[in-house]
Design an enzyme around this catalytic site. Sequence first.
Site, short mmCIF file in Angstrom:
data_model
loop_
_atom_site.label_atom_id
_atom_site.label_comp_id
_atom_site.label_asym_id
_atom_site.label_seq_id
_atom_site.Cartn_x
_atom_site.Cartn_y
_atom_site.Cartn_z
N SER A 101 0.72 -1.17 -0.06
CA SER A 101 0.10 -0.09 -0.01
C SER A 101 0.80 1.28 0.25
O SER A 101 1.89 1.20 0.57
CB SER A 101 -0.93 0.00 1.31
N TYR A 130 -2.11 -1.61 10.85
CA TYR A 130 -1.96 -1.75 9.36
C TYR A 130 -1.04 -1.35 8.57
O TYR A 130 -0.14 -1.90 7.85
CB TYR A 130 -3.45 -1.06 8.84
#
Length: 285
Positions: A138, A152
């Site tokens: 990401s 995360y």
Amino acid sequence: MAKVAVVTGSSSGIGYETSLLLARNQIKTYATMRNMSKSDGIIKIASEENLQLDVAQLDVNDDLSVNKAIDKIVKDNDRIDILVNNAGYDLFGPLEESSLEEIKQQFETNFFGVIRTTKAVIPTMRKQGNGTIINVSSVGGKVGLLPFLTAYHASKFAIEGFTESLRQELDDFNINIILIEPGYVSSSFLDNSKSAKGFDSNKSPYAKKVQQVFQGFESITAYSSHPSKVAQTILDVLNSPNPELRNPVGKDADSIFKARAELSDKEMEQWARETYMDKKGFIRQ
Ligand SMILES: NC(=O)c1ccc[n+]([C@@H]2O[C@H](COP(=O)([O-])OP(=O)(O)OC[C@H]3O[C@@H](n4cnc5c(N)ncnc54)[C@H](OP(=O)(O)O)[C@@H]3O)[C@@H](O)[C@H]2O)c1
């Protein structure tokens, strides 16, 4: 002979689109998912388009499930050319109000899940003398953009370090490992987000800031990419003779990486804060 690909988390979003795109490009694709009751849609499309696409049960959290699926694919094809490590979710909540168990679960899927599948395919790729492993990280694997996503971000940062080191370990065997770094993607990701159970918006000292971040999401998601755009980047990487290690996807990702290259740590932090306080979004003019 058609190349053989395995894609994790193919029940929706990026994994679903990637499985279909690879199969439409003459790659024999195993669209794996933990919950086979979600497979009807992709099976129907594969059958209508006569694609070389099979579904297989694979829960990245479960050793047995991973080894069973990979062993069967190797037995049936004698090879695996491509692994796309895509399965993942985000845990949202203040660290203080997130349990250690919730944080470990985040790593179990986003980090150890990648290690589990990668370890399962390496012997086959090493013996056949080639392979490509694509890790869907990401933009948040390079930059800790938002608060309340500590686990995360950390899990995606971990993937990036893991990938950089493993590349050097496997290059003699002609196994390439690549990172895909999407910005915001309009999948079911936010719907599938897990909230820390200890967070209570009526009582939490973080409630006001959580609210600001939620409101900021509107502008953050304004430049979202469709999951098919991530799938196309993955296919482009596979078709490239010399792909880059890092492959950002989306206008927001490009803007964030440009900012990261130009700004100091403190300036970057300030800019990220402005995106959720002032709802400017991650696009720099
Ligand atoms: N959407 C974004 O903005 C964005 C941005 C950057 C990176 N990413 C990354 O892209 C990847 C895919 O996300 P997405 O946007 O396509 O979201 P999504 O639509 O929610 O898809 C996530 C997929 O992962 C699967 N999954 C979750 N836990 C699993 C497990 N233990 N074993 C196997 N599969 C599991 C889900 O299966 P179920 O259907 O069974 O839940 C689903 O198929 C994730 O790694 C995410 O971190 C997303």
